[in-house]
Design an enzyme around this catalytic site. Structure first.
Site, mmCIF file in Angstrom:
data_model
loop_
_atom_site.group_PDB
_atom_site.id
_atom_site.type_symbol
_atom_site.label_atom_id
_atom_site.label_comp_id
_atom_site.label_asym_id
_atom_site.label_seq_id
_atom_site.Cartn_x
_atom_site.Cartn_y
_atom_site.Cartn_z
ATOM 1 N N LYS A 19 0.837 -1.210 0.000
ATOM 2 C CA LYS A 19 0.000 0.000 0.000
ATOM 3 C C LYS A 19 0.866 1.253 0.000
ATOM 4 O O LYS A 19 0.658 2.169 -0.795
ATOM 5 C CB LYS A 19 -0.926 0.005 1.219
ATOM 6 C CG LYS A 19 -1.552 1.365 1.513
ATOM 7 C CD LYS A 19 -2.483 1.339 2.694
ATOM 8 C CE LYS A 19 -1.898 1.717 4.023
ATOM 9 N NZ LYS A 19 -1.610 3.142 4.252
ATOM 10 N N ASN A 20 1.835 1.288 0.910
ATOM 11 C CA ASN A 20 2.585 2.537 1.060
ATOM 12 C C ASN A 20 3.586 2.799 -0.058
ATOM 13 O O ASN A 20 4.109 3.904 -0.169
ATOM 14 C CB ASN A 20 3.226 2.608 2.459
ATOM 15 C CG ASN A 20 2.166 2.836 3.526
ATOM 16 O OD1 ASN A 20 1.025 3.196 3.216
ATOM 17 N ND2 ASN A 20 2.528 2.617 4.782
ATOM 18 N N ARG A 89 -3.835 10.261 3.408
ATOM 19 C CA ARG A 89 -2.618 10.964 3.757
ATOM 20 C C ARG A 89 -1.709 11.177 2.547
ATOM 21 O O ARG A 89 -1.129 12.225 2.334
ATOM 22 C CB ARG A 89 -1.891 10.093 4.798
ATOM 23 C CG ARG A 89 -0.662 10.691 5.363
ATOM 24 C CD ARG A 89 -1.026 11.581 6.488
ATOM 25 N NE ARG A 89 0.083 12.342 6.978
ATOM 26 C CZ ARG A 89 -0.054 13.512 7.589
ATOM 27 N NH1 ARG A 89 -1.235 14.028 7.752
ATOM 28 N NH2 ARG A 89 0.988 14.144 8.034
ATOM 29 N N ASP A 113 -5.210 8.650 8.464
ATOM 30 C CA ASP A 113 -5.639 7.990 9.691
ATOM 31 C C ASP A 113 -5.410 8.858 10.914
ATOM 32 O O ASP A 113 -4.414 9.570 10.997
ATOM 33 C CB ASP A 113 -4.841 6.691 9.864
ATOM 34 C CG ASP A 113 -5.224 5.691 8.809
ATOM 35 O OD1 ASP A 113 -6.426 5.482 8.630
ATOM 36 O OD2 ASP A 113 -4.317 5.147 8.165
ATOM 37 N N ASP A 304 3.252 0.306 12.182
ATOM 38 C CA ASP A 304 2.023 -0.208 11.554
ATOM 39 C C ASP A 304 1.675 -1.628 12.011
ATOM 40 O O ASP A 304 0.581 -2.111 11.738
ATOM 41 C CB ASP A 304 2.147 -0.176 10.022
ATOM 42 C CG ASP A 304 2.341 1.235 9.505
ATOM 43 O OD1 ASP A 304 2.042 2.188 10.238
ATOM 44 O OD2 ASP A 304 2.811 1.385 8.363
ATOM 45 N N ILE A 326 6.978 6.253 17.507
ATOM 46 C CA ILE A 326 6.666 7.072 16.325
ATOM 47 C C ILE A 326 5.313 7.757 16.491
ATOM 48 O O ILE A 326 5.185 8.961 16.274
ATOM 49 C CB ILE A 326 6.719 6.211 15.048
ATOM 50 C CG1 ILE A 326 8.139 5.638 14.934
ATOM 51 C CG2 ILE A 326 6.349 7.027 13.816
ATOM 52 C CD1 ILE A 326 8.363 4.739 13.775
HETATM 53 N N1 EPU Z 1 6.903 14.028 11.441
HETATM 54 C C1 EPU Z 1 7.066 15.347 11.777
HETATM 55 N N2 EPU Z 1 7.109 16.278 10.769
HETATM 56 C C2 EPU Z 1 6.977 15.947 9.466
HETATM 57 C C3 EPU Z 1 6.800 14.598 9.120
HETATM 58 C C4 EPU Z 1 6.756 13.643 10.148
HETATM 59 O O1 EPU Z 1 7.177 15.693 12.949
HETATM 60 O O2 EPU Z 1 7.020 16.838 8.611
HETATM 61 C C5 EPU Z 1 6.866 13.004 12.510
HETATM 62 C C6 EPU Z 1 5.496 12.330 12.600
HETATM 63 O O3 EPU Z 1 4.603 13.059 13.417
HETATM 64 C C7 EPU Z 1 5.843 10.976 13.166
HETATM 65 C C8 EPU Z 1 7.210 10.697 12.561
HETATM 66 O O4 EPU Z 1 7.736 11.951 12.151
HETATM 67 O O5 EPU Z 1 5.973 11.032 14.559
HETATM 68 C C9 EPU Z 1 7.206 9.745 11.377
HETATM 69 O O6 EPU Z 1 6.241 10.141 10.429
HETATM 70 P P1 EPU Z 1 6.382 9.832 8.873
HETATM 71 O O7 EPU Z 1 6.449 11.118 8.147
HETATM 72 O O8 EPU Z 1 7.482 8.844 8.655
HETATM 73 O O9 EPU Z 1 4.996 9.151 8.566
HETATM 74 P P2 EPU Z 1 4.150 9.296 7.235
HETATM 75 O O10 EPU Z 1 5.034 9.423 6.079
HETATM 76 O O11 EPU Z 1 3.076 10.313 7.434
HETATM 77 C C10 EPU Z 1 4.148 6.770 6.671
HETATM 78 C C11 EPU Z 1 3.109 5.725 6.409
HETATM 79 C C12 EPU Z 1 2.430 5.368 7.722
HETATM 80 C C13 EPU Z 1 3.467 4.867 8.703
HETATM 81 C C14 EPU Z 1 4.556 5.933 8.886
HETATM 82 C C15 EPU Z 1 5.703 5.470 9.766
HETATM 83 C C16 EPU Z 1 2.375 6.212 4.172
HETATM 84 C C17 EPU Z 1 1.315 6.755 3.297
HETATM 85 N N3 EPU Z 1 2.137 6.251 5.473
HETATM 86 O O12 EPU Z 1 3.450 7.890 7.201
HETATM 87 O O13 EPU Z 1 1.555 4.301 7.406
HETATM 88 O O14 EPU Z 1 2.855 4.603 9.947
HETATM 89 O O15 EPU Z 1 5.110 6.285 7.594
HETATM 90 O O16 EPU Z 1 6.288 4.325 9.258
HETATM 91 O O17 EPU Z 1 3.397 5.745 3.714
HETATM 92 C C18 EPU Z 1 -0.273 2.870 7.734
HETATM 93 O O18 EPU Z 1 0.000 2.314 6.666
HETATM 94 O O19 EPU Z 1 -1.039 2.378 8.588
HETATM 95 C C19 EPU Z 1 0.354 4.167 8.036
HETATM 96 C C20 EPU Z 1 -0.197 5.049 8.848
#
Ligand code: EPU
Length: 417
Positions: A19-20, A89, A113, A304, A326
């Site tokens: 998915k991601n 997202r 989410d 996840d 996280i």
């Molecule tokens: N963070 C910040 N600032 C930012 C970006 C992130 O403070 O600008 C913080 C977040 O709040 C969090 C941490 O950094 O505490 C990591 O966040 P990340 O940006 O890595 O998460 P994401 O890219 O929004 C993706 C996956 C998530 C998964 C996370 C962590 C996708 C679409 N989503 O989210 O997947 O939990 O990485 O591995 O790729 C899921 O599939 O259930 C899901 C939520």
């Protein structure tokens, strides 16, 4: 989703594309001058929503089972402000992709989410470092490159972020000169995206390490089909199901290296598995012992899989302890599991789980995808009927989940989406 639980499951299950990865690859496809073909595309609602956003930009697409064709040759970039953007997202990847290809992106704040605060400051910082001007108006983010275009630079992230790393790769593939991303996320999905872009002519090195270097190129042209990597979180979820209520289950299309720490924890819990090259066989489990888990960015234990494994811990001896570093507020499953008689609670951002002998089905709500997965697993384990409301949150990201569970012998059906 209705589950009549307590039935031992057996057989095999084929894991779909990640998915991601998929949700990054689809926005990335608009960087191509030519048609793009993806294979291994999961049948999930996020894909439908992204295709609908593409359609709004006059990008046609068609899907035939797991093959998705996208034709971005007649793309008309428009502000992406519809409700569809808030539906997932990953719509924020259109920021990097549109900025890269057209020098401008107007995109609503992303949804996704509800797993606690999810700021995008690192994305903004990265766009600005490349020379873009970022402003905010009417719940929208407006990102504009200078007249001379984006220029490569060194971007150092304060936090490791999957999304920000991907957005910087998308934004810089066509920029002038070299971009270096420091403290980059190392998730397999980032390597998958880089492979796709490199096969179109991009010059990205170091994906999968914490330093990624991107030499900007003039244009990208897809010529081969890109096969999406298997979904490690879906695989982990079925391994948990197999450990919890399996009578011998083969999980196919897995890259075990993507699940190293997770598999290590399951072995520590007493789960018996045969790990093959691209499959994992899970034996029926005799006795489970709970362990301590701390989530961290890849290659650590994936956040996840935190909620899915907490369901398995309801069967284990000793106290299970989970710290999600996280997303410490990723606890929407707990109150719902308690309704099913689960002994699980959260104290100062630490999740505690105890063996729960009397799990029984009832009405619960899936507030987000992995909380939903945790309820689904517990529903399969529990006696009686579990009705999961808002199961659409599960269908958002789990490929053909009803079909796959039924194939294993589960008594499950979709009531509402
Ligand atoms: N963070 C910040 N600032 C930012 C970006 C992130 O403070 O600008 C913080 C977040 O709040 C969090 C941490 O950094 O505490 C990591 O966040 P990340 O940006 O890595 O998460 P994401 O890219 O929004 C993706 C996956 C998530 C998964 C996370 C962590 C996708 C679409 N989503 O989210 O997947 O939990 O990485 O591995 O790729 C899921 O599939 O259930 C899901 C939520």
């Amino acid at each position: 989703m209705d589950i009549r639980g307590g039935k031992p499951l057996t057989g095999s299950v084929n894991i779909g594309g990640a998915k991601n990865s998929t949700v990054a690859l689809i926005p990335a496809s608009i960087l191509s001058q030519t048609s793009v073909v993806f294979d291994g595309v999961p049948q999930i609602k996020d894909v439908d929503n992204l295709r609908s956003i593409l359609q709004d930009m006059n990008v046609s697409s068609s899907i035939d089972e797991s093959v998705l064709r996208i034709d971005p040759s007649k793309i008309e970039p428009i502000p992406l402000t519809s409700g569809k953007i808030q539906s997932l997202r990953a719509s924020y990847y259109f920021m990097g992709a549109l900025l890269s290809r057209f020098g401008e992106a107007i995109v609503s704040f992303p949804g996704g989410d509800d797993i606690g605060p999810r700021p995008i400051d690192q994305h903004i910082h990265g766009f600005e470092a490349l020379g873009a001007h970022v402003s905010f108006k009417n719940e929208c983010i407006h990102i504009k490159a200078p007249k001379e275009g984006l220029v490569g630079t060194v971007i150092k992230f304060k936090f490791i972020s999957v999304g920000a790393t991907i957005n910087m790769i998308l934004a810089s593939v066509l920029a002038k000169g070299q971009t270096t991303i420091e403290n980059a996320a190392r998730e397999p999905e980032i390597i998958d995206l880089a492979t796709f872009l490199n096969n179109m002519g991009a010059k990205i090195r170091g994906a999968g390490t914490s330093q990624i270097r991107i030499d900007g190129v003039k244009e990208l042209r897809a010529s081969n089909t890109h096969t999406i990597i298997p979904d490690r979180i879906e695989a982990g979820t079925y391994i948990i199901i197999a450990a919890a209520i399996g009578n011998g289950i083969m999980i196919k299309n897995v890259i075990p290296e993507h699940l190293d720490l997770f598999l290590g924890k399951l072995e520590e819990m007493g789960v018996n598995m045969v790990i093959g090259e691209d499959s994992i066989y899970v034996y029926p489990t005799e006795r489970l012992v709970n362990v301590e888990i701390k989530t961290s960015p890849f290659p650590g234990f994936a956040t996840d899989l935190q909620q899915p494994i907490s369901a398995l811990m309801l069967l284990g001896d000793n106290e299970g302890i989970i710290k999600d570093t996280i997303y410490p507020k990723r606890i929407r499953h707990i109150s719902e599991l308690q309704k099913m008689n689960a002994k699980i609670w959260c104290d100062h951002n630490v999740i505690h789980v105890l063996k729960s002998n009397n799990l029984r089905g009832t009405d619960v709500t899936a507030d987000e995808i992995r909380a939903g997965a945790s309820l689904m697993i517990t529903g399969l384990m529990a006696s009686g009927e579990t009705r999961i409301h808002d199961a659409g949150n599960i269908l958002r990201g789990y490929d053909q989940v009803i079909y796959k569970l039924r194939n294993l012998g589960a008594d499950v059906e979709i009531i509402d989406k």
